[in-house]
Motif scaffolding. Sequence first.
Motif, PDB file in Angstrom:
ATOM      1  N   UNK A  42       0.987  -1.094   0.330  1.00 27.94           N
ATOM      2  CA  UNK A  42      -0.176   0.093   0.110  1.00 27.94           C
ATOM      3  C   UNK A  42       0.677   1.604  -0.201  1.00 27.94           C
ATOM      4  N   UNK A  43       1.890   1.655   0.544  1.00 25.11           N
ATOM      5  CA  UNK A  43       2.969   2.456   0.311  1.00 25.11           C
ATOM      6  C   UNK A  43       2.852   2.863  -0.967  1.00 25.11           C
ATOM      7  N   UNK A  44       3.384   2.281  -2.331  1.00 29.23           N
ATOM      8  CA  UNK A  44       4.057   2.123  -3.032  1.00 29.23           C
ATOM      9  C   UNK A  44       2.458   2.822  -4.155  1.00 29.23           C
ATOM     10  N   UNK A  45       1.637   1.652  -3.627  1.00 29.66           N
ATOM     11  CA  UNK A  45      -0.050   2.066  -4.807  1.00 29.66           C
ATOM     12  C   UNK A  45       0.450   0.579  -5.697  1.00 29.66           C
ATOM     13  N   UNK A  46      -0.183   1.057  -6.646  1.00 31.97           N
ATOM     14  CA  UNK A  46      -0.369  -0.334  -7.753  1.00 31.97           C
ATOM     15  C   UNK A  46      -1.428   0.346  -8.652  1.00 31.97           C
ATOM     16  N   UNK A  47      -1.221   0.402  -9.935  1.00 27.72           N
ATOM     17  CA  UNK A  47      -2.155   0.441 -11.182  1.00 27.72           C
ATOM     18  C   UNK A  47      -3.335  -0.508 -11.062  1.00 27.72           C
ATOM     19  N   UNK A  48      -4.075   0.005 -10.802  1.00 21.29           N
ATOM     20  CA  UNK A  48      -5.916  -0.563 -11.141  1.00 21.29           C
ATOM     21  C   UNK A  48      -5.856  -1.839 -12.201  1.00 21.29           C
ATOM     22  N   UNK A  49      -5.979  -2.693 -12.169  1.00 21.41           N
ATOM     23  CA  UNK A  49      -6.306  -3.643 -13.298  1.00 21.41           C
ATOM     24  C   UNK A  49      -6.879  -3.412 -14.194  1.00 21.41           C
ATOM     25  N   UNK A  50      -6.059  -3.903 -15.140  1.00 17.03           N
ATOM     26  CA  UNK A  50      -6.217  -3.913 -16.131  1.00 17.03           C
ATOM     27  C   UNK A  50      -5.910  -2.564 -16.846  1.00 17.03           C
ATOM     28  N   UNK A  76     -11.771   1.460  -4.312  1.00 18.29           N
ATOM     29  CA  UNK A  76     -11.684   1.032  -3.484  1.00 18.29           C
ATOM     30  C   UNK A  76     -10.268   0.037  -2.878  1.00 18.29           C
ATOM     31  N   UNK A  77      -9.206   0.420  -2.280  1.00 17.52           N
ATOM     32  CA  UNK A  77      -7.836  -0.673  -2.358  1.00 17.52           C
ATOM     33  C   UNK A  77      -8.361  -1.947  -2.384  1.00 17.52           C
ATOM     34  N   UNK A  78      -8.219  -2.266  -3.297  1.00 13.91           N
ATOM     35  CA  UNK A  78      -9.401  -4.469  -3.114  1.00 13.91           C
ATOM     36  C   UNK A  78      -8.251  -5.105  -2.946  1.00 13.91           C
ATOM     37  N   UNK A 130      -2.550 -13.323  -4.831  1.00 14.01           N
ATOM     38  CA  UNK A 130      -3.596 -12.334  -4.134  1.00 14.01           C
ATOM     39  C   UNK A 130      -2.705 -10.926  -4.219  1.00 14.01           C
ATOM     40  N   UNK A 131      -3.246 -10.118  -4.323  1.00 12.39           N
ATOM     41  CA  UNK A 131      -1.959  -9.075  -4.902  1.00 12.39           C
ATOM     42  C   UNK A 131      -3.142  -7.686  -4.210  1.00 12.39           C
ATOM     43  N   UNK A 132      -2.479  -6.967  -3.830  1.00 14.87           N
ATOM     44  CA  UNK A 132      -2.944  -4.930  -3.779  1.00 14.87           C
ATOM     45  C   UNK A 132      -3.278  -4.173  -4.945  1.00 14.87           C
ATOM     46  N   UNK A 133      -4.698  -4.093  -5.491  1.00 13.99           N
ATOM     47  CA  UNK A 133      -4.949  -2.779  -6.181  1.00 13.99           C
ATOM     48  C   UNK A 133      -5.873  -2.476  -6.057  1.00 13.99           C
ATOM     49  N   UNK A 134      -5.870  -1.670  -6.709  1.00 15.41           N
ATOM     50  CA  UNK A 134      -6.635  -0.044  -6.246  1.00 15.41           C
ATOM     51  C   UNK A 134      -7.745  -0.785  -7.728  1.00 15.41           C
ATOM     52  N   UNK A 135      -9.395  -0.537  -6.673  1.00 13.12           N
ATOM     53  CA  UNK A 135     -10.422  -1.192  -8.657  1.00 13.12           C
ATOM     54  C   UNK A 135     -11.048   0.598  -7.858  1.00 13.12           C
TER      55      UNK A 135
END
Length: 265
Positions: A51-59, A222-224, A135-140
């Motif tokens: 969560x510290x670096x964030x991730x691109x939205x899936x897709x 959502x941080x999902x 599992x992988x943290x993603x921003x939905x």
Amino acid sequence: MGVKKQGGIIMRKTVLARRAMAPAAVLIVVSALSGPAFADESVEGPNPSDWAVGVPADGDSSAEGEAESTVATVDTSPTFHPVPAMSAGQLAEENKLNALPEVSDAAVDSEGVEGEIGPMACDNPVKTWYTITSKKAVHVPSWWNGTSFKDGPGGKMIVKVEKSGKISAEIGTSGEAEFDAVIAKAKATVSVKITAEVGITTGHTYEHLIPANRYGHLQYGSWGYKIGWTKYKTSADRCGKVKIKSGSGKTPTKETGWRWWHTAT
């Protein structure tokens, strides 16, 4: 377009189109966070550094020169779909069955003929169950209008969620019962904050400086998690497990917020 002077540096303040701006004096500014405190609420616990670096939205396809996205804000949604919790006994039983070796779908009976019926060699229960395989943290993202903004080059973005809505889990299941079972297993083994559906409410104001000669992006959602799942059943002899099907998808959590990144164009 206004001009603002800070610390001797003249900065251009851009105003986002398609919305009425709130006065700067009443803006609620949420500081960038290192990440929500998921560690003590998750059974396995996601790595806080995710969560510290964030991730691109899936897709999403990264734009040329896109900088690494970051967690801009984290809020807890007041509206979400409750998910039935698995009992400790249910979870323990499924974990025990999941430790069985995976075998072919074809069992062999006492006469050597392949089929579903064969001699019972073990005393494991006859059962179907689900397991979360990845599992992988993603921003939905919430893609409806009023939750996604772009501005620049340079200056300052001031944004606000203008339209409410819902983000639902999409996990590739074939029915409501299967959907509920996968969500319940993800909640039990990934994070207790996972939900089938989360509500996005209006408000959630945020502001962020845009680097010179860059375009800023802010996306609410959502941080999902992106998860993989598999459905198993006990083999005919009850000594192994048989894979029935598998799938993948995204699950929202109760945590919502802005994702920030910037691009060259």
